[in-house]
Design a protein around this motif. Structure first.
Motif, PDB file in Angstrom:
ATOM      1  N   ILE A 197     -36.294   0.260 110.214  1.00 51.62           N
ATOM      2  CA  ILE A 197     -35.891   0.764 109.062  1.00 51.62           C
ATOM      3  C   ILE A 197     -36.677   1.783 108.452  1.00 51.62           C
ATOM      4  CG2 ILE A 197     -35.072   0.274 106.692  1.00 51.62           C
ATOM      5  CD1 ILE A 197     -34.257  -2.536 107.690  1.00 51.62           C
ATOM      6  N   HIS A 198     -38.085   1.693 108.194  1.00 52.18           N
ATOM      7  CA  HIS A 198     -39.004   2.582 107.580  1.00 52.18           C
ATOM      8  C   HIS A 198     -39.055   3.841 108.360  1.00 52.18           C
ATOM      9  CE1 HIS A 198     -41.079   0.417 104.387  1.00 52.18           C
ATOM     10  NE2 HIS A 198     -40.730  -0.436 104.790  1.00 52.18           N
ATOM     11  N   ALA A 199     -38.974   3.769 109.925  1.00 54.50           N
ATOM     12  CA  ALA A 199     -39.002   5.090 110.599  1.00 54.50           C
ATOM     13  C   ALA A 199     -37.478   5.720 110.337  1.00 54.50           C
ATOM     14  CB  ALA A 199     -39.293   4.519 112.020  1.00 54.50           C
ATOM     15  N   GLY A 200     -36.466   4.970 110.341  1.00 55.98           N
ATOM     16  CA  GLY A 200     -35.137   5.532 110.639  1.00 55.98           C
ATOM     17  C   GLY A 200     -34.962   6.108 109.244  1.00 55.98           C
ATOM     18  N   VAL A 201     -35.446   5.524 107.995  1.00 55.46           N
ATOM     19  CA  VAL A 201     -35.217   6.282 106.616  1.00 55.46           C
ATOM     20  C   VAL A 201     -35.439   7.618 106.523  1.00 55.46           C
ATOM     21  CG1 VAL A 201     -37.414   5.807 105.580  1.00 55.46           C
ATOM     22  CG2 VAL A 201     -35.152   5.588 104.213  1.00 55.46           C
ATOM     23  N   ILE A 212     -34.495   0.391 101.224  1.00 57.00           N
ATOM     24  CA  ILE A 212     -36.009   0.184 101.824  1.00 57.00           C
ATOM     25  C   ILE A 212     -36.636   1.483 102.283  1.00 57.00           C
ATOM     26  CG2 ILE A 212     -37.517  -0.457 103.752  1.00 57.00           C
ATOM     27  CD1 ILE A 212     -35.638  -3.047 103.719  1.00 57.00           C
ATOM     28  N   GLY A 213     -37.807   1.708 101.834  1.00 60.28           N
ATOM     29  CA  GLY A 213     -38.539   3.132 102.133  1.00 60.28           C
ATOM     30  C   GLY A 213     -38.174   4.274 101.101  1.00 60.28           C
ATOM     31  N   ALA A 266     -28.950  -0.685 107.139  1.00 57.86           N
ATOM     32  CA  ALA A 266     -28.665  -0.590 108.492  1.00 57.86           C
ATOM     33  C   ALA A 266     -28.472   0.528 109.063  1.00 57.86           C
ATOM     34  CB  ALA A 266     -27.134  -1.463 108.258  1.00 57.86           C
ATOM     35  N   VAL A 267     -28.077   1.397 108.386  1.00 55.76           N
ATOM     36  CA  VAL A 267     -27.926   3.046 108.763  1.00 55.76           C
ATOM     37  C   VAL A 267     -29.553   3.373 109.342  1.00 55.76           C
ATOM     38  CG1 VAL A 267     -27.548   5.354 108.574  1.00 55.76           C
ATOM     39  CG2 VAL A 267     -25.891   3.881 107.826  1.00 55.76           C
ATOM     40  N   ALA A 268     -30.475   3.020 108.605  1.00 56.82           N
ATOM     41  CA  ALA A 268     -31.768   3.478 108.819  1.00 56.82           C
ATOM     42  C   ALA A 268     -32.309   2.712 109.766  1.00 56.82           C
ATOM     43  CB  ALA A 268     -32.684   3.323 107.689  1.00 56.82           C
ATOM     44  N   GLY A 269     -32.066   1.488 109.876  1.00 57.04           N
ATOM     45  CA  GLY A 269     -32.576   0.681 110.980  1.00 57.04           C
ATOM     46  C   GLY A 269     -32.152   0.971 112.373  1.00 57.04           C
ATOM     47  N   HIS A 270     -30.651   1.414 112.356  1.00 57.32           N
ATOM     48  CA  HIS A 270     -30.095   1.732 113.848  1.00 57.32           C
ATOM     49  C   HIS A 270     -30.165   3.193 113.979  1.00 57.32           C
ATOM     50  CE1 HIS A 270     -27.979   0.648 117.282  1.00 57.32           C
ATOM     51  NE2 HIS A 270     -26.867   1.035 116.690  1.00 57.32           N
ATOM     52  N   ALA A 271     -30.789   4.099 113.253  1.00 58.54           N
ATOM     53  CA  ALA A 271     -30.682   5.838 113.289  1.00 58.54           C
ATOM     54  C   ALA A 271     -31.421   5.925 114.532  1.00 58.54           C
ATOM     55  CB  ALA A 271     -31.150   6.158 112.039  1.00 58.54           C
ATOM     56  N   LEU A 272     -32.557   5.369 115.074  1.00 61.75           N
ATOM     57  CA  LEU A 272     -33.310   5.844 116.260  1.00 61.75           C
ATOM     58  C   LEU A 272     -32.946   5.061 117.502  1.00 61.75           C
ATOM     59  CD1 LEU A 272     -36.522   6.247 114.238  1.00 61.75           C
ATOM     60  CD2 LEU A 272     -35.348   8.178 115.329  1.00 61.75           C
ATOM     61  N   ASP A 273     -32.089   4.046 117.240  1.00 58.04           N
ATOM     62  CA  ASP A 273     -31.569   3.163 118.576  1.00 58.04           C
ATOM     63  C   ASP A 273     -32.980   2.405 118.939  1.00 58.04           C
ATOM     64  OD1 ASP A 273     -29.938   2.168 120.838  1.00 58.04           O
ATOM     65  OD2 ASP A 273     -28.922   3.740 119.551  1.00 58.04           O
ATOM     66  N   PHE A 274     -33.840   2.322 117.967  1.00 61.72           N
ATOM     67  CA  PHE A 274     -35.088   1.617 118.428  1.00 61.72           C
ATOM     68  C   PHE A 274     -35.148  -0.180 117.961  1.00 61.72           C
ATOM     69  CE2 PHE A 274     -39.949   3.185 118.125  1.00 61.72           C
ATOM     70  CZ  PHE A 274     -40.059   2.667 119.152  1.00 61.72           C
ATOM     71  N   ASP A 275     -34.011  -0.530 117.417  1.00 63.34           N
ATOM     72  CA  ASP A 275     -34.054  -1.907 117.115  1.00 63.34           C
ATOM     73  C   ASP A 275     -33.706  -2.738 117.975  1.00 63.34           C
ATOM     74  OD1 ASP A 275     -31.887  -0.093 116.648  1.00 63.34           O
ATOM     75  OD2 ASP A 275     -30.533  -2.000 116.085  1.00 63.34           O
ATOM     76  N   THR A 296     -38.652  -5.774 100.928  1.00 62.17           N
ATOM     77  CA  THR A 296     -38.241  -4.521 100.501  1.00 62.17           C
ATOM     78  C   THR A 296     -39.501  -3.678  99.902  1.00 62.17           C
ATOM     79  OG1 THR A 296     -37.566  -5.484  98.532  1.00 62.17           O
ATOM     80  CG2 THR A 296     -35.858  -5.409 100.261  1.00 62.17           C
ATOM     81  N   GLN A 297     -40.528  -4.260  99.618  1.00 61.40           N
ATOM     82  CA  GLN A 297     -41.569  -3.571  99.180  1.00 61.40           C
ATOM     83  C   GLN A 297     -41.943  -2.547  99.899  1.00 61.40           C
ATOM     84  OE1 GLN A 297     -44.498  -6.869  99.154  1.00 61.40           O
ATOM     85  NE2 GLN A 297     -46.048  -5.211  99.643  1.00 61.40           N
ATOM     86  N   GLN A 298     -42.653  -1.534  99.517  1.00 62.89           N
ATOM     87  CA  GLN A 298     -42.851  -0.119 100.496  1.00 62.89           C
ATOM     88  C   GLN A 298     -44.334  -0.404 101.070  1.00 62.89           C
ATOM     89  OE1 GLN A 298     -40.527   1.428 100.763  1.00 62.89           O
ATOM     90  NE2 GLN A 298     -39.484   0.256  99.167  1.00 62.89           N
ATOM     91  N   GLY A 299     -45.098  -1.442 100.868  1.00 66.27           N
ATOM     92  CA  GLY A 299     -46.466  -1.459 101.272  1.00 66.27           C
ATOM     93  C   GLY A 299     -47.272  -0.133 100.870  1.00 66.27           C
TER      94      GLY A 299
END
Length: 473
Positions: free
Chosen positions: A63-67, A91-92, A107-116, A468-471
């Motif tokens: 999700i963090h990468a896909g955002v 998130i992000g 969910a869009v961000a999590g699946h955006a890169l097909d890395f999940d 959901t925190q950004q770190g």
């Protein structure tokens, strides 16, 4: 959270409703699934909990990468145009919005890169749908154990429906992450919200009515958008059922229900899958397939072979590469020479070229558009795909039907490799170190304190705020 009353009717009374009879005359499948989701203790053993823990951490990184992708950014713009701010975190980002829209965007961000991750029986990406939906409905007091139990309920639904409906469902062109993910997300949300068996049944019934998605959309923004639709549908359906709205419990296995219309209903296969409910968890049985490379999972057996060939072959000596894979895998990899990132994720020749030439594929490769690099494009042009009819078409991966690469060299020799189970599959799992390396690559380096809490997230008291925190970079 205390369970609510059974609402307008009890599970055992559902068959007395007018028109509620299934094809076989048995209790509707949704009732059986709902009873499991609402009533089972859902206490995972340590091995199952370890699979679940890693899946959530892996998808959180995705999700963090896909955002940062175009599809996630544009989706946020679209939601901002439709919806005012709300209580749920995207998130992000610094954006908050209504709960269904937050589930959609995460969910869009999590699946955006097909890395999940994905699961074998349903050919679906479960965590990218389930985790955003659950985070959207989680309250300030929701703890990690409650989220884990709700995830197990959702995974059970998506995997058992996969056993019952695939592969005819997926082969017909349905994107099962969307079609099976929506009722799974509804069941998961219902569990976390403390809904009754009847309410959970209605929630899944509503989600099925809103579930759709097509594999012909792969290679475009629509693929992650369809995952977003599934997460959003799960949240909306659970909220509607909680408010007292009702749907037909037989919408899944009626003669004109979703299973029949989407794949051809097989009552025996459905019953066999549902008989497993309460006898052991689907997550224990099937596990998750995690992805070491950001591309369609059906490219990963070929990539596993290609990476092994990286140190054995000089690119200058390659005359031709032949890729052999099952026909139902090849059907969702239609792109030879990709022209953009979305197509590259579904291009077996591109992925293999990256494995042979560079020993893998990274997000930075995708951002750089390496498919247009002359050396990569030249090797793609030398690559041919050959789809074969598998011996075991009922299995996603089988030792009887491995992927095979044959590299023909200019000196007349051939180099060959095969793979039945790619790196990341339960039979060849990524190590914990590899999972965390991927997480840090996806998120950037965060504070040690945050990472330490994520290691043990199922034990955390405030799970929504933690995930959901950004770190701290």
């Amino acid at each position: 959270m205390a369970e609510r009353s059974e609402g307008p009717f009890f599970a055992g009374e559902m068959l007395s409703m007018s028109g509620s009879q299934t094809v076989s005359g048995a209790e509707p499948a949704l009732v059986r699934l709902a009873r499991f989701a609402a009533k089972d203790p859902l206490d995972a053993d340590p091995n199952t909990l370890a699979i679940l823990r890693s899946g959530v951490i892996d998808t959180l990184g995705c999700i963090h990468a896909g955002v940062k992708t175009d599809v996630a950014r544009l989706a946020r713009e679209g939601v901002r145009a439709m919806v005012a701010t709300g209580p749920a975190t995207v998130i992000g980002t610094d954006m908050t919005t209504a709960r269904p829209q937050a589930a959609f965007l995460n969910a869009v961000a999590g699946h955006a890169l097909d890395f999940d991750d994905w699961e074998i029986p349903g050919n679906a990406h479960p965590t990218a749908v389930l985790l955003p939906a659950l985070l959207a409905v989680a309250g300030p007091q929701t703890n990690g154990a409650e989220l884990a139990r709700a995830y197990l309920a959702g995974f059970e639904v998506i995997a058992r429906l996969g056993e019952a409906m695939n592969f005819q469902h997926y082969d017909a062109g349905w994107h099962s992450t969307a079609t099976l993910g929506a009722p799974a997300a509804a069941a998961a949300c219902a569990r976390l919200m403390g809904l009754s068996v009847a309410e959970t049944t209605h929630a899944m019934s509503f989600a099925i009515s809103s579930a759709s998605g097509y594999t012909c959309q792969f290679g475009s923004h629509a693929k992650p958008i369809q995952a977003g639709f599934a997460a959003r549908a799960g949240v909306e359906a659970a909220c509607l059922a909680q408010a007292g709205l009702t749907g037909q419990p037989h919408v899944l296995d009626h003669a004109r229900g979703s299973a029949a219309l989407m794949s051809g209903l097989n009552s025996d296969r459905m019953n066999a899958a549902l008989e497993k409910l309460g006898t052991g968890y689907a997550l224990t049985e099937h596990g998750l397939v995690l992805k070491p490379w950001p591309s369609c999972g059906y490219t990963h057996r070929l990539m596993t072979c290609a990476v092994r060939m990286n140190q054995r072959i000089s690119p200058d000596g390659i005359k031709q590469i032949d890729l052999h894979l099952p026909d139902f895998h090849g059907a969702v990899l239609p792109f030879g020479q990709p022209t953009n990132r979305a197509e590259a994720l579904f291009s077996a020749p591109f992925v293999v070229a990256m494995g042979v030439l560079r020993g893998g594929l990274t997000l930075s490769d995708l951002r750089a558009g390496v498919w247009a690099d002359p050396e990569v494009a030249d090797l793609i042009a030398k690559t041919k795909m050959h789809a074969f009819a598998p011996i075991r078409p009922d299995l996603n991966y089988s030792e009887n039907d491995p992927d095979r690469i044959v590299v023909s060299l200019t000196d007349g020799t051939d180099i060959e490799d095969t793979c039945a189970y790619p790196l990341g599959a339960p039979q060849a799992p990524m190590s914990d170190a590899q999972i965390w390396e991927k997480f840090h690559a996806n998120t950037g380096r965060h504070s040690d304190a945050w990472a330490a809490k994520l290691h043990n997230w199922p034990e955390h008291p405030g799970i929504g705020a933690l995930l959901t925190q950004q770190g701290v970079p």
